[in-house]
Write an enzyme that holds these catalytic residues in place. Structure first.
Site, short mmCIF file in Angstrom:
data_model
loop_
_atom_site.label_atom_id
_atom_site.label_comp_id
_atom_site.label_asym_id
_atom_site.label_seq_id
_atom_site.Cartn_x
_atom_site.Cartn_y
_atom_site.Cartn_z
N LYS A 123 1.02 -1.19 0.15
CA LYS A 123 -0.02 0.03 -0.07
C LYS A 123 0.82 1.20 0.16
O LYS A 123 1.76 1.46 0.82
CB LYS A 123 -0.74 0.02 1.26
N LYS A 140 -2.24 -1.42 -3.75
CA LYS A 140 -3.08 -0.35 -3.73
C LYS A 140 -2.37 0.80 -3.77
O LYS A 140 -1.26 0.98 -2.92
CB LYS A 140 -3.95 -0.31 -2.31
C1 PBG Z 1 -7.22 3.53 5.79
C2 PBG Z 1 -7.51 3.14 4.39
C3 PBG Z 1 -7.46 4.15 3.36
C4 PBG Z 1 -8.21 3.79 2.13
C5 PBG Z 1 -8.44 2.40 2.47
N1 PBG Z 1 -8.06 2.27 4.07
C6 PBG Z 1 -6.98 5.45 3.22
C7 PBG Z 1 -5.51 6.00 3.86
O1 PBG Z 1 -4.62 4.98 3.95
O2 PBG Z 1 -5.30 6.98 4.11
C8 PBG Z 1 -8.05 4.43 0.78
C9 PBG Z 1 -9.22 3.78 -0.05
C10 PBG Z 1 -9.58 4.58 -1.03
O3 PBG Z 1 -8.95 5.80 -1.30
O4 PBG Z 1 -10.61 4.33 -1.99
N2 PBG Z 1 -6.80 2.53 6.54
#
Ligand code: PBG
Length: 322
Positions: free
Chosen positions: A194, A247
């Site tokens: 991520k 992601k």
């Molecule tokens: C946070 C989380 C995020 C997303 C999913 N889980 C945002 C972040 O890490 O700040 C983002 C998903 C999206 O942008 O659609 N644990």
């Protein structure tokens, strides 16, 4: 003699026979935002067509997705500020919003796969995925909290827990905690690779979960790196992940391909909020054909190696594919 690749593109029938990748709703997971109340629908302005839903409407909408062939949903709770604290205490409350939403979904739709997010940010007064201590995110204080959160979600009926926090060692800790609590059938979708991405902006608006200070770069990955991703893959595999996720989606299609080639586990791609917002914005301006471009992005993610795609367009795409 001229070599003529175009012969294989001559008709829809011919193109169908030689098509290498398929797209179908049985590969989609629909991410949904849940809020308190009844009959409440709060549109998210940067994500046209998406809204925070109270539990009753969440169940209705999930039923619609399921009827269209989408096998699962991923849930994110929107909490009011008074329930947030530095350690995200509310996340383990058996009567908390997320746990109630899971129970309602499983009661109404027992076959729907319910995936829950494991990270502190929706519950944290600091807006971080881990515990902020003396200006730093403390990994080892955070991990046991995540493990308890996962068990609370499993107890409510989650089929798969999805740690999105990027702390070190959390997949193993969650696996042990789930097993010890009798949930050896609950799977783990590890947000394994991520990135610290600007494309999460609309999501943070939806949950009001943006970091109140600093950024997430000490735990989410540097967009410049791919070898580091392979290292995360090996770790999460060894710690017992059932699915691995990359992601965001399309900007990281190369990473997806690397991960697909490295692991035997199912690989998921998350087409994130900013990717959805870009297409919607262009379409609203009349600059892009939304239906065609959304299906193309989803197909491209499948071609790049995604077995599973988390997408806000799950319902729209399922209708287009029907
Ligand atoms: C946070 C989380 C995020 C997303 C999913 N889980 C945002 C972040 O890490 O700040 C983002 C998903 C999206 O942008 O659609 N644990």
């Amino acid at each position: 003699m001229l070599v003529r690749p175009r012969r294989n593109r001559l008709s829809p029938q011919m193109r169908g026979l030689v098509r290498e990748t398929s797209l179908s709703p049985d590969r989609f997971i629909y991410p949904m935002f849940v809020q308190e109340g009844e009959a409440q629908r709060t549109p998210i302005s940067s994500m046209p067509g998406q809204a925070r839903l109270s539990v009753d409407l969440l169940v209705e909408t999930a039923a619609q997705a399921f009827a269209l062939g989408v096998p699962g949903v991923a849930l994110f709770p929107a909490l009011s500020d008074d329930l947030k604290d530095p350690r995200g205490t509310e996340s383990t409350n058996s009567q908390g919003l997320l746990q109630r939403a899971v129970r309602a979904l499983k009661a109404a739709l027992p076959s729907l796969l319910v995936i829950t997010d494991v990270a502190l940010d929706p519950y944290s007064s600091d807006g971080h995925d881990g515990v902020l201590l003396d200006g730093r995110i403390d990994n080892d204080i955070t991990v046991p909290i995540l493990a308890q959160m996962a068990v609370a979600q499993a107890r409510a009926g989650a089929d798969i827990v999805a740690p999105s926090d990027m702390m070190d060692g959390r997949v193993g800790a969650i696996r042990s905690a789930l097993d010890a609590a009798g949930f050896n059938q609950v799977g783990i979708c590890a947000y394994c690779v991520k990135y610290a991405s600007a494309f999460y902006g609309p999501f943070r608006e939806a949950l009001d979960s943006a970091p109140r200070g600093g950024d997430k770069k000490t735990y989410q990955m540097d967009p410049a790196n791919v070898r580091e991703a392979l290292r995360e893959v090996r770790l999460d595999e060894a710690e017992g992940a059932d699915w691995l996720m990359v992601k965001p989606g399309l900007p990281y299609a190369d990473v997806l391909r690397h991960v697909r080639d490295l692991t035997a586990l199912p690989v998921a791609s998350y087409q994130v909020s900013g990717e959805y917002a870009m297409l919607k914005a262009a379409a609203q301006n009349g600059w892009l054909d939304y239906d065609k471009s959304i299906l193309e992005t989803l197909l491209c993610l499948r071609r790049a190696g995604a077995d599973i795609i988390f997408t806000y367009a799950a319902i729209e795409a399922a209708k287009l594919l029907a």
